[in-house]
Design a protein around this motif. Sequence first.
Motif, PDB file in Angstrom:
ATOM      1  N   GLU A  83       0.739  -1.341  -0.103  1.00  0.00           N
ATOM      2  CA  GLU A  83      -0.188  -0.001   0.220  1.00  0.00           C
ATOM      3  C   GLU A  83       0.923   1.176   0.046  1.00  0.00           C
ATOM      4  OE1 GLU A  83      -3.317   0.154  -0.280  1.00  0.00           O
ATOM      5  OE2 GLU A  83      -3.248  -2.016  -0.659  1.00  0.00           O
ATOM      6  N   SER A  84       0.237   2.291  -0.442  1.00  0.00           N
ATOM      7  CA  SER A  84       1.056   3.538  -0.571  1.00  0.00           C
ATOM      8  C   SER A  84       0.795   4.175   0.908  1.00  0.00           C
ATOM      9  CB  SER A  84       0.223   4.625  -1.333  1.00  0.00           C
ATOM     10  OG  SER A  84       0.711   5.826  -1.331  1.00  0.00           O
ATOM     11  N   THR A  85       1.953   5.181   1.204  1.00  0.00           N
ATOM     12  CA  THR A  85       2.117   5.743   2.347  1.00  0.00           C
ATOM     13  C   THR A  85       1.236   6.700   2.478  1.00  0.00           C
ATOM     14  OG1 THR A  85       3.825   7.119   1.576  1.00  0.00           O
ATOM     15  CG2 THR A  85       4.608   5.196   2.644  1.00  0.00           C
ATOM     16  N   GLY A  86       0.557   7.235   1.381  1.00  0.00           N
ATOM     17  CA  GLY A  86      -0.599   8.141   1.380  1.00  0.00           C
ATOM     18  C   GLY A  86      -1.795   7.747   1.316  1.00  0.00           C
ATOM     19  N   ALA A 140     -13.774   3.241 -23.662  1.00  0.00           N
ATOM     20  CA  ALA A 140     -14.889   2.919 -24.645  1.00  0.00           C
ATOM     21  C   ALA A 140     -16.314   3.000 -23.826  1.00  0.00           C
ATOM     22  CB  ALA A 140     -14.680   1.481 -25.258  1.00  0.00           C
ATOM     23  N   THR A 141     -16.224   2.837 -22.760  1.00  0.00           N
ATOM     24  CA  THR A 141     -17.622   2.790 -21.880  1.00  0.00           C
ATOM     25  C   THR A 141     -17.545   3.960 -20.642  1.00  0.00           C
ATOM     26  OG1 THR A 141     -16.936   1.121 -20.244  1.00  0.00           O
ATOM     27  CG2 THR A 141     -17.722   0.346 -22.642  1.00  0.00           C
ATOM     28  N   GLU A 142     -16.619   4.377 -20.537  1.00  0.00           N
ATOM     29  CA  GLU A 142     -16.245   5.296 -19.164  1.00  0.00           C
ATOM     30  C   GLU A 142     -16.556   4.472 -17.763  1.00  0.00           C
ATOM     31  OE1 GLU A 142     -17.990   9.384 -19.759  1.00  0.00           O
ATOM     32  OE2 GLU A 142     -18.652   8.405 -21.836  1.00  0.00           O
ATOM     33  N   GLU A 143     -16.474   3.222 -17.953  1.00  0.00           N
ATOM     34  CA  GLU A 143     -16.485   2.410 -16.654  1.00  0.00           C
ATOM     35  C   GLU A 143     -15.471   2.499 -15.951  1.00  0.00           C
ATOM     36  OE1 GLU A 143     -16.601  -2.402 -15.477  1.00  0.00           O
ATOM     37  OE2 GLU A 143     -16.713  -1.711 -17.691  1.00  0.00           O
ATOM     38  N   VAL A 144     -15.524   2.719 -14.632  1.00  0.00           N
ATOM     39  CA  VAL A 144     -14.362   2.596 -13.546  1.00  0.00           C
ATOM     40  C   VAL A 144     -13.806   1.168 -13.587  1.00  0.00           C
ATOM     41  CG1 VAL A 144     -13.194   2.977 -11.353  1.00  0.00           C
ATOM     42  CG2 VAL A 144     -15.099   4.672 -12.336  1.00  0.00           C
ATOM     43  N   LEU A 145     -12.625   0.999 -14.068  1.00  0.00           N
ATOM     44  CA  LEU A 145     -12.172  -0.308 -13.796  1.00  0.00           C
ATOM     45  C   LEU A 145     -11.459  -0.770 -12.473  1.00  0.00           C
ATOM     46  CD1 LEU A 145     -10.269  -0.715 -17.584  1.00  0.00           C
ATOM     47  CD2 LEU A 145     -12.253  -1.411 -16.691  1.00  0.00           C
ATOM     48  N   ALA A 146     -10.702   0.254 -11.954  1.00  0.00           N
ATOM     49  CA  ALA A 146     -10.283   0.055 -10.684  1.00  0.00           C
ATOM     50  C   ALA A 146      -9.342   1.471 -10.238  1.00  0.00           C
ATOM     51  CB  ALA A 146      -9.105  -0.937 -10.972  1.00  0.00           C
ATOM     52  N   GLU A 147      -9.169   1.424  -8.772  1.00  0.00           N
ATOM     53  CA  GLU A 147      -8.717   2.410  -8.002  1.00  0.00           C
ATOM     54  C   GLU A 147      -7.286   2.079  -8.105  1.00  0.00           C
ATOM     55  OE1 GLU A 147     -10.439   3.787  -4.557  1.00  0.00           O
ATOM     56  OE2 GLU A 147     -12.026   4.437  -5.601  1.00  0.00           O
ATOM     57  N   PHE A 148      -6.407   2.833  -7.969  1.00  0.00           N
ATOM     58  CA  PHE A 148      -4.705   2.559  -7.686  1.00  0.00           C
ATOM     59  C   PHE A 148      -4.243   3.834  -7.002  1.00  0.00           C
ATOM     60  CE2 PHE A 148      -5.213   5.032 -11.896  1.00  0.00           C
ATOM     61  CZ  PHE A 148      -4.165   5.837 -11.842  1.00  0.00           C
ATOM     62  N   ALA A 149      -3.076   3.520  -6.273  1.00  0.00           N
ATOM     63  CA  ALA A 149      -2.504   4.312  -5.408  1.00  0.00           C
ATOM     64  C   ALA A 149      -1.642   5.620  -6.056  1.00  0.00           C
ATOM     65  CB  ALA A 149      -1.370   3.735  -4.567  1.00  0.00           C
ATOM     66  N   GLN A 150      -2.020   6.689  -5.334  1.00  0.00           N
ATOM     67  CA  GLN A 150      -1.261   8.198  -6.008  1.00  0.00           C
ATOM     68  C   GLN A 150       0.035   8.006  -5.230  1.00  0.00           C
ATOM     69  OE1 GLN A 150      -1.410  10.516  -8.007  1.00  0.00           O
ATOM     70  NE2 GLN A 150       0.625  11.293  -7.077  1.00  0.00           N
ATOM     71  N   GLY A 151       1.430   7.695  -6.003  1.00  0.00           N
ATOM     72  CA  GLY A 151       2.556   7.494  -5.344  1.00  0.00           C
ATOM     73  C   GLY A 151       3.004   8.973  -4.492  1.00  0.00           C
ATOM     74  N   THR A 152       3.265   8.643  -3.395  1.00  0.00           N
ATOM     75  CA  THR A 152       4.033   9.946  -2.808  1.00  0.00           C
ATOM     76  C   THR A 152       5.626  10.223  -2.688  1.00  0.00           C
ATOM     77  OG1 THR A 152       4.313   8.528  -0.679  1.00  0.00           O
ATOM     78  CG2 THR A 152       2.239   9.661  -0.982  1.00  0.00           C
ATOM     79  N   GLU A 153       6.283  11.056  -2.254  1.00  0.00           N
ATOM     80  CA  GLU A 153       7.804  11.127  -2.168  1.00  0.00           C
ATOM     81  C   GLU A 153       8.324   9.744  -1.441  1.00  0.00           C
ATOM     82  OE1 GLU A 153       9.054  14.751  -1.299  1.00  0.00           O
ATOM     83  OE2 GLU A 153       8.204  15.735  -3.186  1.00  0.00           O
ATOM     84  N   ALA A 154       7.589   9.506  -0.294  1.00  0.00           N
ATOM     85  CA  ALA A 154       8.103   8.423   0.571  1.00  0.00           C
ATOM     86  C   ALA A 154       7.960   7.179  -0.332  1.00  0.00           C
ATOM     87  CB  ALA A 154       6.871   8.415   1.964  1.00  0.00           C
ATOM     88  N   ASP A 155       6.828   6.989  -0.978  1.00  0.00           N
ATOM     89  CA  ASP A 155       6.679   5.580  -1.672  1.00  0.00           C
ATOM     90  C   ASP A 155       8.030   5.379  -2.932  1.00  0.00           C
ATOM     91  OD1 ASP A 155       4.307   5.214  -0.766  1.00  0.00           O
ATOM     92  OD2 ASP A 155       3.318   6.006  -2.007  1.00  0.00           O
ATOM     93  N   VAL A 156       8.349   6.648  -3.521  1.00  0.00           N
ATOM     94  CA  VAL A 156       9.452   6.677  -4.392  1.00  0.00           C
ATOM     95  C   VAL A 156      10.718   6.437  -3.676  1.00  0.00           C
ATOM     96  CG1 VAL A 156      10.687   8.219  -6.075  1.00  0.00           C
ATOM     97  CG2 VAL A 156       8.174   8.348  -6.014  1.00  0.00           C
ATOM     98  N   ASP A 157      10.887   6.853  -2.350  1.00  0.00           N
ATOM     99  CA  ASP A 157      11.962   6.804  -1.696  1.00  0.00           C
ATOM    100  C   ASP A 157      12.174   5.443  -1.324  1.00  0.00           C
ATOM    101  OD1 ASP A 157      12.880   9.251  -1.451  1.00  0.00           O
ATOM    102  OD2 ASP A 157      11.974   9.548   0.411  1.00  0.00           O
ATOM    103  N   ARG A 158      10.957   4.571  -0.989  1.00  0.00           N
ATOM    104  CA  ARG A 158      11.074   3.196  -0.777  1.00  0.00           C
ATOM    105  C   ARG A 158      11.389   2.385  -2.056  1.00  0.00           C
ATOM    106  NH1 ARG A 158       6.206   0.305   0.991  1.00  0.00           N
ATOM    107  NH2 ARG A 158       5.057   2.013   0.073  1.00  0.00           N
ATOM    108  N   ALA A 159      10.903   2.680  -3.050  1.00  0.00           N
ATOM    109  CA  ALA A 159      11.084   1.949  -4.677  1.00  0.00           C
ATOM    110  C   ALA A 159      12.719   2.182  -4.843  1.00  0.00           C
ATOM    111  CB  ALA A 159      10.114   2.523  -5.591  1.00  0.00           C
ATOM    112  N   VAL A 160      12.921   3.314  -4.833  1.00  0.00           N
ATOM    113  CA  VAL A 160      14.372   3.668  -5.341  1.00  0.00           C
ATOM    114  C   VAL A 160      15.476   2.869  -4.356  1.00  0.00           C
ATOM    115  CG1 VAL A 160      16.255   5.372  -5.359  1.00  0.00           C
ATOM    116  CG2 VAL A 160      14.038   5.927  -6.181  1.00  0.00           C
TER     117      VAL A 160
END
Length: 480
Positions: free
Chosen positions: A35-38, A48-68
């Motif tokens: 999960e994201s820290t935010g 094609a339908t405007e149907e919501v497929l999924a929600e996904f995390a908005q990456g934070t600077e802390a998330d980027v720090d962890r990934a790097v």
Amino acid sequence: MADQLFAYAPAPESRAAAGEIASHYGHFIDGEFTESTGSESLKTIDPATEEVLAEFAQGTEADVDRAVAAARAAFPGWAGLPGSERAKYLFRIARIVQERSRELAVLESIDNGKPIRETRDVDLPLVAAHFFYYAGWADKLEFAGYGPNPRPVGVAAQVIPWNFPLLMLAWKIAPALATGNTVVLKPAETTPLTALRFAEIVRQAGLPRGVVNIVTGDGRTGAALTAHPDVDKVAFTGSTEVGRAIARTLAGTRTRLSLELGGKAANIVFDDAPIDQAVEGIVDGIFFNQGHVCCAGSRLLVQESIQDELLDALKRRMSTLRVGDPLDKNTDIGAINSAAQLARITELAQAGEAEGAERWAPACELPSSGFWFAPTLFTGVSATHRISREEIFGPVLSVLTFRTPEEAVAKANNTPYGLSAGIWTEKGSRILWMANKLRAGVVWSNTFNKFDPTSPFGGYKESGYGREGGRHGLEAYLDV
């Protein structure tokens, strides 16, 4: 469309082939979905339908720090493997992509809006081919022409666009891994699903933890990643505006940068060209992937003496294009990727009419929901019109004329971009002369939009710098 020679029964691909789409996704960091820290989430929809497929995390600077940090920790072990061992992982990824190609093709069409026949027959075969190709280079780097002992750069930050989500991922991840680098990748905010599915493939292939990390989010996440102080290499494909911002951020730092940006390609047709073949190339050049192609042949330069004949043939061909459900195997033109992109295309098309160009589109009934734009042709276009100067990134073709090869070169080069061009003529000497004069990174002769993992791709001027694909694509990830 109206007046079809043949009636086509619907031939839909099953949405179920895409597999289960989770309601919410986090990031893929250090070999695990997390999960994201935010708390902020974004939504990805079916255009094609405007149907919501999924929600996904908005990456934070802390998330980027962890990934790097995860990529940095994994780097010594991955870089220290013999090239033949790294190759085994890339070969395994390529085979899994082939095995799961139907699933990935359907998921890409749902999330992106492009026709299934393109994701199935173009995108996925090329994705696998890039991993196969760079797997072959992994134990032969000393023969690539970059010195006797080329070494990986380190941690690569990679930001990819929405028009070819999985293919752009392959273009970047495959050479990075083959050369011993580790990766943090951010997919586009409108098309994250195939990148997240690729994370499952990474785990299925047994890739060591931290070698590939995927952080989702919008431009804020991308800015945090590309500006991160512990990143050694940034690879960006996207708009020229964002590319400039990244270049300004990294100016004066030790971080390497390659950019593949916008384009306004000229597709040049001479009077000796095979008309029917040229028409097919023009259609492929601008209407493939709804025109969502940086190297699209969005400017047609036709020799004046054959303008009427060529345009008549082109209009007849455009009248047979089928616009509609991306999952129908008969569909030629799918949905525009987003409401924002549709608004951009619409605004520029209206500007073309306001500036005096003549607009034409075949009779076309568009679906009532989703984002759609009919294939459109503008004649009477001058080099000063916005539709001739600005990247539309949609199924809109501007037609200009020329009389001599010299005039064709001058008009083709009269653009701030320099990504690609096409030449249609039976004279081989003319092709070579033109290719030498055109300021474009890729020049196709009697074809258009053909790609191969063995061939380099990239541009000049505001189309960016650096090359992806082929032996040249290794250089960006090697310390030579």
